[in-house]
Design a protein around this motif. Structure first.
Motif, PDB file in Angstrom:
ATOM      1  N   GLN A 134       0.840  -1.204   0.000  1.00 30.46           N
ATOM      2  CA  GLN A 134       0.000   0.000   0.000  1.00 30.46           C
ATOM      3  C   GLN A 134       0.874   1.253   0.000  1.00 30.46           C
ATOM      4  O   GLN A 134       0.552   2.236  -0.671  1.00 30.46           O
ATOM      5  N   LEU A 135       1.973   1.216   0.751  1.00 29.98           N
ATOM      6  CA  LEU A 135       2.900   2.338   0.783  1.00 29.98           C
ATOM      7  C   LEU A 135       3.510   2.548  -0.598  1.00 29.98           C
ATOM      8  O   LEU A 135       3.643   3.686  -1.058  1.00 29.98           O
ATOM      9  N   SER A 136       3.852   1.469  -1.262  1.00 31.53           N
ATOM     10  CA  SER A 136       4.399   1.563  -2.614  1.00 31.53           C
ATOM     11  C   SER A 136       3.389   2.194  -3.571  1.00 31.53           C
ATOM     12  O   SER A 136       3.746   3.046  -4.395  1.00 31.53           O
ATOM     13  N   SER A 137       2.123   1.799  -3.448  1.00 37.55           N
ATOM     14  CA  SER A 137       1.100   2.399  -4.319  1.00 37.55           C
ATOM     15  C   SER A 137       0.887   3.873  -3.967  1.00 37.55           C
ATOM     16  O   SER A 137       0.600   4.687  -4.856  1.00 37.55           O
ATOM     17  N   ALA A 138       1.029   4.231  -2.692  1.00 35.77           N
ATOM     18  CA  ALA A 138       0.907   5.636  -2.299  1.00 35.77           C
ATOM     19  C   ALA A 138       2.055   6.456  -2.890  1.00 35.77           C
ATOM     20  O   ALA A 138       1.849   7.591  -3.341  1.00 35.77           O
ATOM     21  N   LEU A 139       3.248   5.895  -2.905  1.00 34.61           N
ATOM     22  CA  LEU A 139       4.390   6.592  -3.506  1.00 34.61           C
ATOM     23  C   LEU A 139       4.194   6.752  -5.011  1.00 34.61           C
ATOM     24  O   LEU A 139       4.527   7.806  -5.574  1.00 34.61           O
ATOM     25  N   ASP A 140       3.650   5.727  -5.657  1.00 34.23           N
ATOM     26  CA  ASP A 140       3.339   5.828  -7.086  1.00 34.23           C
ATOM     27  C   ASP A 140       2.298   6.911  -7.343  1.00 34.23           C
ATOM     28  O   ASP A 140       2.406   7.670  -8.312  1.00 34.23           O
ATOM     29  N   ALA A 141       1.290   6.982  -6.484  1.00 33.42           N
ATOM     30  CA  ALA A 141       0.250   8.004  -6.645  1.00 33.42           C
ATOM     31  C   ALA A 141       0.842   9.399  -6.495  1.00 33.42           C
ATOM     32  O   ALA A 141       0.430  10.323  -7.210  1.00 33.42           O
ATOM     33  N   ILE A 142       1.801   9.545  -5.592  1.00 31.81           N
ATOM     34  CA  ILE A 142       2.439  10.855  -5.420  1.00 31.81           C
ATOM     35  C   ILE A 142       3.185  11.248  -6.685  1.00 31.81           C
ATOM     36  O   ILE A 142       3.056  12.377  -7.169  1.00 31.81           O
ATOM     37  N   THR A 143       3.965  10.318  -7.232  1.00 33.12           N
ATOM     38  CA  THR A 143       4.733  10.664  -8.431  1.00 33.12           C
ATOM     39  C   THR A 143       3.829  10.933  -9.628  1.00 33.12           C
ATOM     40  O   THR A 143       4.143  11.767 -10.468  1.00 33.12           O
ATOM     41  N   LYS A 144       2.697  10.251  -9.707  1.00 32.17           N
ATOM     42  CA  LYS A 144       1.807  10.415 -10.852  1.00 32.17           C
ATOM     43  C   LYS A 144       0.831  11.579 -10.690  1.00 32.17           C
ATOM     44  O   LYS A 144       0.509  12.269 -11.655  1.00 32.17           O
ATOM     45  N   LYS A 145       0.335  11.789  -9.480  1.00 31.53           N
ATOM     46  CA  LYS A 145      -0.784  12.712  -9.314  1.00 31.53           C
ATOM     47  C   LYS A 145      -0.452  14.032  -8.642  1.00 31.53           C
ATOM     48  O   LYS A 145      -1.197  15.003  -8.800  1.00 31.53           O
ATOM     49  N   SER A 146       0.611  14.105  -7.867  1.00 30.98           N
ATOM     50  CA  SER A 146       0.881  15.312  -7.096  1.00 30.98           C
ATOM     51  C   SER A 146       1.064  16.530  -7.995  1.00 30.98           C
ATOM     52  O   SER A 146       0.400  17.560  -7.818  1.00 30.98           O
ATOM     53  N   LYS A 147       1.935  16.420  -8.955  1.00 37.65           N
ATOM     54  CA  LYS A 147       2.170  17.539  -9.867  1.00 37.65           C
ATOM     55  C   LYS A 147       0.916  17.825 -10.707  1.00 37.65           C
ATOM     56  O   LYS A 147       0.603  18.979 -10.989  1.00 37.65           O
TER      57      LYS A 147
END
Length: 164
Positions: free
Chosen positions: A133-146
């Motif tokens: 889940q942490l890995s998917s959260a990190l992926d979401a940050i890289t994809k969605k934050s910007k």
């Protein structure tokens, strides 16, 4: 005319701030999941070497992991009931996904119900699951934050242009 320009500037700023708030929610989820995997690791260690009850173990590990919302002040009801209440309160404070909440509920529902070896296997299983889940959260940050920040700015700009 100056009021219109000030209004447009405020709309652009508002859109940008909404983007930053949505981006910040991703970081809050990541921080919680990181702390929770540390919590599980500490819980496994304390369970292995301590003979304390589940309330004491969870409280000491929650304090060390900076998860104050998981602290138990009362111990008069079954652990799983109190855990579900904590998760419900936690989900209103931290933007967790439905799968995060479901996993947290399942995690606490089985905690303290088997012998030490069973508990250690349970903790190991959920440590791996929450790491994913942490890995998917990190992926979401890289994809969605910007994306959230940029879309907030552009949405505010588009609305401002329509106002002119």
């Amino acid at each position: 005319m100056p009021f219109k320009l000030i209004g447009c500037l405020l709309v652009v700023c508002t859109g940008t701030m909404i983007g930053f708030v949505l981006s910040g929610r991703l970081y809050k989820r990541r921080d919680f999941l990181k702390s929770f995997t540390e919590f599980i690791s500490l819980l496994a260690t304390n369970l292995r070497y301590s003979g304390d009850d589940i309330f004491t173990l969870v409280n000491s590990c929650a304090e060390n992991s900076s998860l104050d919302s998981l602290l138990f002040s009362e111990c008069d009801r079954p652990f799983d009931e109190l855990w579900l209440e904590r998760v419900k309160r936690l989900s209103s404070e931290i933007p967790l996904s439905k799968s995060d909440i479901s996993m947290l509920n399942d995690f606490g529902g089985q905690l303290g119900k088997t012998d030490t070896e069973g508990q250690l296997k349970h903790l190991e299983l959920y440590e791996v699951s929450f790491s994913k889940q942490l890995s998917s959260a990190l992926d979401a940050i890289t994809k969605k934050s910007k994306l959230y920040k940029t879309m907030g700015f552009f949405a505010g700009s588009a609305i401002a242009l329509m106002m002119i």
